[in-house]
Design an enzyme around this catalytic site. Structure first.
Site, PDB file in Angstrom:
ATOM      1  N   LEU A   1      40.316  16.055  41.634  1.00  0.00           N
ATOM      2  CA  LEU A   1      41.671  15.885  41.981  1.00  0.00           C
ATOM      3  C   LEU A   1      42.177  16.029  40.696  1.00  0.00           C
ATOM      4  O   LEU A   1      41.959  15.869  39.572  1.00  0.00           O
ATOM      5  CB  LEU A   1      41.583  14.396  42.101  1.00  0.00           C
ATOM      6  CG  LEU A   1      40.856  13.675  43.308  1.00  0.00           C
ATOM      7  CD1 LEU A   1      41.103  12.291  43.404  1.00  0.00           C
ATOM      8  CD2 LEU A   1      41.348  14.444  44.427  1.00  0.00           C
ATOM      9  N   GLU A   2      43.276  17.102  40.546  1.00  0.00           N
ATOM     10  CA  GLU A   2      44.170  17.522  39.653  1.00  0.00           C
ATOM     11  C   GLU A   2      45.336  16.196  39.685  1.00  0.00           C
ATOM     12  O   GLU A   2      46.031  16.175  40.462  1.00  0.00           O
ATOM     13  CB  GLU A   2      44.832  18.687  39.866  1.00  0.00           C
ATOM     14  CG  GLU A   2      43.662  19.838  39.936  1.00  0.00           C
ATOM     15  CD  GLU A   2      43.408  20.198  41.344  1.00  0.00           C
ATOM     16  OE1 GLU A   2      44.075  19.830  42.186  1.00  0.00           O
ATOM     17  OE2 GLU A   2      42.282  20.865  41.486  1.00  0.00           O
TER      18      GLU A   2
ATOM     19  N   GLN B   1      44.135  11.371  50.892  1.00  0.00           N
ATOM     20  CA  GLN B   1      43.582  11.269  52.216  1.00  0.00           C
ATOM     21  C   GLN B   1      42.925  12.780  52.641  1.00  0.00           C
ATOM     22  O   GLN B   1      43.636  13.743  52.190  1.00  0.00           O
ATOM     23  CB  GLN B   1      44.685  10.899  53.085  1.00  0.00           C
ATOM     24  CG  GLN B   1      46.147  11.634  53.248  1.00  0.00           C
ATOM     25  CD  GLN B   1      47.053  11.059  53.980  1.00  0.00           C
ATOM     26  OE1 GLN B   1      46.686  10.033  54.982  1.00  0.00           O
ATOM     27  NE2 GLN B   1      48.225  11.047  53.279  1.00  0.00           N
TER      28      GLN B   1
END
EC number: 3.5.4.30
Length: 174
Positions: free
Chosen positions: A120-121, A138
């Site tokens: 995740l960035e 999500q």
């Protein structure tokens, strides 16, 4: 077509793997993924696309960690996912975005056959305290039409943790 939550559940253990799976994270047309307790930050002041960039690991304590604006944090999902026959897509949750925390802004498009944890960035517009295990994004699934080549050997396939950019490998191929 996007799969409904009930369809996601129906395909669990077959075309869709989410491990660990928690029924409470299932939505009408998506599944909430949680944040692992590790982050990476780049140590370089200037990042170079043509070479590996040094990173440093940060552990998010149970009582939270304050993220600073202007800094890129790389996190990962607590859940391992694998998808066959569907295109996995990742989006930040609206409740998270409304706090000015942006998750996975540029790279939410997965490949058919992807297997691993999602990196995740993460960046924020003002200081914010985050916690391990929070439902941060999500995943949802699109059907795919026509023949396709399954994603087998991508540079992020079968990862075991947070993946910094491996773009420099593309330059080595040229």
């Amino acid at each position: 077509m996007i799969l409904s939550g009930l369809e996601i559940k129906k395909h669990l253990g077959k075309e869709i793997i989410i491990d660990p799976f928690d029924e409470k994270c299932l939505n009408p047309n998506s599944y909430n993924l949680r944040l692992h307790n590790e982050l990476l930050v780049y140590e370089e002041e200037i990042l170079d696309m043509k070479k590996p960039n040094r990173t440093r690991k940060i552990i998010i304590p149970e009582d939270g960690l304050v993220l600073e604006p202007g800094r890129l944090y790389l996190g990962r999902t607590l859940e391992y996912t694998k998808t066959e026959g569907y295109v996995p897509m990742l989006e930040g949750r609206s409740s998270i975005g409304r706090l000015g925390l942006f998750i996975h802004v540029t790279a939410g498009f997965g490949d058919v056959g992807f297997s691993g944890y999602w990196t995740l960035e993460i960046h924020c517009v003002q200081p914010i305290r985050i916690y391990p295990g929070v439902e941060i994004c999500q995943i949802y699934y699109h059907s795919i039409e026509g023949d396709y080549v399954k994603y087998y050997n991508g540079k992020y396939q079968n990862n075991k943790g947070i993946q910094p950019s491996l773009l420099y490998l593309d330059f080595e191929k040229k």
